[in-house]
Structure formats: C-alpha cells, structure tokens
Design a protein around this motif. Structure first.
Motif, PDB file in Angstrom:
ATOM      1  N   ALA A 291      -1.497  27.194  16.778  1.00 50.36           N
ATOM      2  CA  ALA A 291      -2.753  26.487  17.064  1.00 50.36           C
ATOM      3  C   ALA A 291      -3.814  26.856  16.043  1.00 50.36           C
ATOM      4  O   ALA A 291      -4.592  26.003  15.587  1.00 50.36           O
ATOM      5  N   LEU A 292      -3.844  28.129  15.652  1.00 55.16           N
ATOM      6  CA  LEU A 292      -4.792  28.567  14.635  1.00 55.16           C
ATOM      7  C   LEU A 292      -4.531  27.861  13.311  1.00 55.16           C
ATOM      8  O   LEU A 292      -5.467  27.375  12.663  1.00 55.16           O
ATOM      9  N   LYS A 293      -3.276  27.788  12.907  1.00 55.33           N
ATOM     10  CA  LYS A 293      -2.930  27.138  11.628  1.00 55.33           C
ATOM     11  C   LYS A 293      -3.293  25.656  11.657  1.00 55.33           C
ATOM     12  O   LYS A 293      -3.802  25.118  10.662  1.00 55.33           O
ATOM     13  N   THR A 294      -3.074  24.995  12.775  1.00 53.87           N
ATOM     14  CA  THR A 294      -3.438  23.584  12.894  1.00 53.87           C
ATOM     15  C   THR A 294      -4.938  23.387  12.693  1.00 53.87           C
ATOM     16  O   THR A 294      -5.381  22.476  11.983  1.00 53.87           O
ATOM     17  N   GLN A 295      -5.742  24.280  13.303  1.00 55.12           N
ATOM     18  CA  GLN A 295      -7.188  24.168  13.162  1.00 55.12           C
ATOM     19  C   GLN A 295      -7.631  24.489  11.738  1.00 55.12           C
ATOM     20  O   GLN A 295      -8.525  23.834  11.193  1.00 55.12           O
ATOM     21  N   ILE A 296      -7.010  25.497  11.117  1.00 53.30           N
ATOM     22  CA  ILE A 296      -7.369  25.842   9.739  1.00 53.30           C
ATOM     23  C   ILE A 296      -7.089  24.667   8.815  1.00 53.30           C
ATOM     24  O   ILE A 296      -7.888  24.365   7.917  1.00 53.30           O
ATOM     25  N   ASP A 297      -5.975  23.988   9.013  1.00 44.15           N
ATOM     26  CA  ASP A 297      -5.662  22.816   8.189  1.00 44.15           C
ATOM     27  C   ASP A 297      -6.727  21.732   8.361  1.00 44.15           C
ATOM     28  O   ASP A 297      -7.139  21.088   7.382  1.00 44.15           O
ATOM     29  N   ALA A 298      -7.190  21.545   9.600  1.00 46.08           N
ATOM     30  CA  ALA A 298      -8.233  20.549   9.853  1.00 46.08           C
ATOM     31  C   ALA A 298      -9.545  20.988   9.192  1.00 46.08           C
ATOM     32  O   ALA A 298     -10.268  20.162   8.612  1.00 46.08           O
ATOM     33  N   ASP A 299      -9.858  22.278   9.278  1.00 46.72           N
ATOM     34  CA  ASP A 299     -11.071  22.794   8.635  1.00 46.72           C
ATOM     35  C   ASP A 299     -11.009  22.596   7.124  1.00 46.72           C
ATOM     36  O   ASP A 299     -11.995  22.219   6.486  1.00 46.72           O
ATOM     37  N   ALA A 300      -9.838  22.872   6.550  1.00 50.36           N
ATOM     38  CA  ALA A 300      -9.678  22.735   5.102  1.00 50.36           C
ATOM     39  C   ALA A 300      -9.870  21.278   4.677  1.00 50.36           C
ATOM     40  O   ALA A 300     -10.512  21.001   3.657  1.00 50.36           O
ATOM     41  N   ALA A 301      -9.321  20.353   5.456  1.00 54.46           N
ATOM     42  CA  ALA A 301      -9.481  18.936   5.131  1.00 54.46           C
ATOM     43  C   ALA A 301     -10.952  18.521   5.197  1.00 54.46           C
ATOM     44  O   ALA A 301     -11.445  17.798   4.308  1.00 54.46           O
ATOM     45  N   ALA A 302     -11.650  19.014   6.202  1.00 55.58           N
ATOM     46  CA  ALA A 302     -13.080  18.692   6.330  1.00 55.58           C
ATOM     47  C   ALA A 302     -13.871  19.302   5.171  1.00 55.58           C
ATOM     48  O   ALA A 302     -14.762  18.654   4.609  1.00 55.58           O
ATOM     49  N   ALA A 303     -13.516  20.532   4.810  1.00 56.35           N
ATOM     50  CA  ALA A 303     -14.228  21.179   3.705  1.00 56.35           C
ATOM     51  C   ALA A 303     -13.985  20.438   2.396  1.00 56.35           C
ATOM     52  O   ALA A 303     -14.914  20.225   1.609  1.00 56.35           O
ATOM     53  N   ARG A 304     -12.746  20.061   2.136  1.00 55.07           N
ATOM     54  CA  ARG A 304     -12.444  19.327   0.903  1.00 55.07           C
ATOM     55  C   ARG A 304     -13.245  18.028   0.826  1.00 55.07           C
ATOM     56  O   ARG A 304     -13.771  17.665  -0.233  1.00 55.07           O
ATOM     57  N   GLN A 305     -13.382  17.345   1.948  1.00 50.29           N
ATOM     58  CA  GLN A 305     -14.117  16.085   1.949  1.00 50.29           C
ATOM     59  C   GLN A 305     -15.590  16.311   1.661  1.00 50.29           C
ATOM     60  O   GLN A 305     -16.205  15.592   0.851  1.00 50.29           O
ATOM     61  N   ILE A 306     -16.184  17.319   2.286  1.00 48.15           N
ATOM     62  CA  ILE A 306     -17.601  17.621   2.067  1.00 48.15           C
ATOM     63  C   ILE A 306     -17.844  18.025   0.618  1.00 48.15           C
ATOM     64  O   ILE A 306     -18.789  17.558  -0.035  1.00 48.15           O
ATOM     65  N   LEU A 307     -16.998  18.898   0.092  1.00 48.55           N
ATOM     66  CA  LEU A 307     -17.201  19.407  -1.263  1.00 48.55           C
ATOM     67  C   LEU A 307     -16.952  18.342  -2.325  1.00 48.55           C
ATOM     68  O   LEU A 307     -17.553  18.390  -3.395  1.00 48.55           O
ATOM     69  N   ALA A 308     -16.099  17.373  -2.011  1.00 45.41           N
ATOM     70  CA  ALA A 308     -15.826  16.289  -2.965  1.00 45.41           C
ATOM     71  C   ALA A 308     -17.024  15.344  -3.069  1.00 45.41           C
ATOM     72  O   ALA A 308     -17.219  14.686  -4.100  1.00 45.41           O
ATOM     73  N   SER A 309     -17.840  15.313  -2.003  1.00 46.89           N
ATOM     74  CA  SER A 309     -18.971  14.377  -2.017  1.00 46.89           C
ATOM     75  C   SER A 309     -20.235  15.035  -2.547  1.00 46.89           C
ATOM     76  O   SER A 309     -21.250  14.379  -2.693  1.00 46.89           O
TER      77      SER A 309
END
Length: 309
Positions: A291-309
């Motif tokens: 469950a932790l790994k699933t959430q970390i993957d979601a956090d990473a995807a959100a971070a990548r999107q924010i940082l790309a913009s």
C-alpha cells in the motif's frame, strides 16, 4: 563577497561600508527592501555595500530551548545576498557581550568604531540593544553624533495587506502553503544538508532516498512534497520527498527523505539542497509495504506533473 565574522579588529580595507542591519533570516522581499536602501546609499557615497547580521540568530541565544525556527543557514544567506550586490557580509557573533550591549553601545562600539559604517539601513520595526531598547529613530540620533547616516525601509505588504516577514514565511510553511512562502521569499524554501545513512527501507520497494537531517531549520508541514534538489556537482534533479517522522516507523527525529527521479549514484556525505516546491499531502500510515509503494508511485506521478509545469 567577503565575510567578516567579528566586529573587533576589522581591517581598514573592510570598513566604511553602507550596510543593512538585521537578522535577515530568509533574505525575503521585505529584507531586500532594506538592502535596497543600503545600496542606494552605497552608490551615493561611493562606498561598498554590506550587510550586518548575526550568528547564532539572537533568538537562539535568548531561547536556547526553543523549537527549530531558521529559514536558512549562514551559507545560504551569503548566497542569497550575493545577487543583490552585497560585497561584505558582517556575520557577527551574537554572544554574551553582544547580548549585554545597550543600544548606544551597539551603535558606537560595533557600527561606528568596529565597522566604521558610513550608512545604516534598517526596517521600520528594527530594534537593537539590550532589552530591544533601540529603535530606528534612536539609531538615526546616534548616527548623527557618530558620523553615519540612517535610512528606514517602510513596511512592505502583500496584495492582501499582510506584512512580508520571516514570521509570515514560517506560518505559510507550517500550513503547507509553499506558493505563499515562495512569494514572500522570492524563491522556493530550501533545506540544505549532508546526506546521511538511513534505515534503507526504501530500497526494498525500489525507492532509494537521500536522507537529510533538518537540524535547526523550522519544521514545515509534515507530509510529501514535490522537490528540486541541487547536488554537489551542480546538477538539479526533480524528485518527491517525505518530511516528517514516518507514522509507520515513528522516527524519533523528523527527517527529509528525497527520492531523486531517474538518478543512480552515491550521495552519502555530500551536501544537497532541496527546494520544497509543492506540498502534496500530509503524513499517513499504510497497511503494509504494498500500500505504501502504491501511494509513493501516485505521489511521484503528481510531483512529476507539477514540476513539468
């Protein structure tokens, strides 16, 4: 920039500056307005531009047991001042002698005799001397007698009428409002420190992290952040970080753990500076590593999107 770490026995070549005086923790936009006053005087007088600050911060001297509160290290302060044209940073020791000085003694012994200042710029709410007895008006009176001029920067507010101050930055960071903190600072809030060994649990789920102790930095809202990290070799790497005590493992001391995207290297013992660009969520507990790994993957995807913009 030259850094002078005492007010006693300053070489003549490093005296005679037009200085801004204050703690300048954060070197935020309000501080920059004070420094602009010193810069205008330096240009008018043909003098070097200097900043007078203190190490440790006076608050740490008077409240040694207070919670961590600093917004930057002395090195970060020097680096933030350099682009403003500051030529000399007088980083003076705040010790028993300094703490016990009256406002008149500070003006005479430190500013006039010790540093030989030609101009002192301060903020509208500047206080100095034992018991905070000195004011901008008092400093101007002392300056007239001792041979230096004084300018006072007016209060600087944001669009909502709130004062731009170090306290306002801390309040924004505690609330996870990184945009407001960055707007006051003029740049994202950043934590700099040496990468230390952790428990290496992240490696077991494919998320190796660079762990950095928070030291005397104030504690922003605990949780997960989109980040940008500057490595010792100058590279800037996007990432996602957890800041806090990790409820699943109950760390005794808060820690910044940064997962650097698309990076593979050994950073132990190196100094890394990490900007907290955006707060993603608060700390949570999870039912197991999956469950932790699933959430970390979601956090990473959100971070990548924010940082790309």
């Amino acid at each position: 920039m030259q850094i002078v770490r005492d007010w006693r026995d300053v070489p003549d070549a490093l005296k005679g500056a037009a200085v801004a005086v204050g703690a300048f923790d954060g070197v935020h936009r309000g501080h920059q307005a004070v420094i602009a006053g010193a810069r205008a005087a330096a240009e008018r007088l043909g003098a070097p531009l200097g900043v007078v600050s203190f190490d440790p911060h006076p608050r740490r001297w008077f409240q040694p047991e207070a919670a961590p509160f600093r917004l930057m290290t002395p090195d970060q302060m020097a680096e933030a001042l350099a682009p403003l044209g500051v030529e000399i940073l007088y980083l003076l020791p705040f010790d028993a002698q300094m703490a016990g000085m009256s406002d008149a003694d500070f003006a005479e012994q430190v500013l006039a005799r010790g540093l030989g200042v030609r101009h002192a710029a301060v903020g509208f709410d500047f206080t100095f001397g034992k018991g905070r007895s000195g004011s901008p008006e008092a400093l101007r009176t002392y300056g007239e007698r001792l041979g230096f001029s004084v300018s006072v920067a007016e209060r600087l507010d944001d669009a909502d009428g709130l004062k731009l101050s170090s306290s306002a930055v801390r309040e924004a960071l505690k609330a996870g409002d990184m945009d407001r903190a960055a707007a006051i600072l003029g740049r994202p809030f950043a934590i700099r420190g040496e990468v230390i060994h952790g428990d290496k649990r992240g490696r077991t789920i494919g998320v190796p992290t660079a762990n950095i102790a928070l030291g005397d930095y104030m504690r922003p809202a605990f949780g997960v952040y989109a980040t940008r990290s500057r490595l010792a070799d100058g590279r800037v790497v996007n990432g996602v970080a957890s800041l806090g005590v990790r409820p699943m493992y109950a760390l005794e001391t808060p820690l910044l753990e940064v997962w650097l995207f698309d990076f593979d290297g050994d950073l132990y013992g190196q100094t890394v500076e990490t900007e907290l660009v955006a707060w993603l969520r608060g700390e949570e507990s999870f039912d197991g590593l999956d469950a932790l790994k699933t959430q970390i993957d979601a956090d990473a995807a959100a971070a990548r999107q924010i940082l790309a913009s």
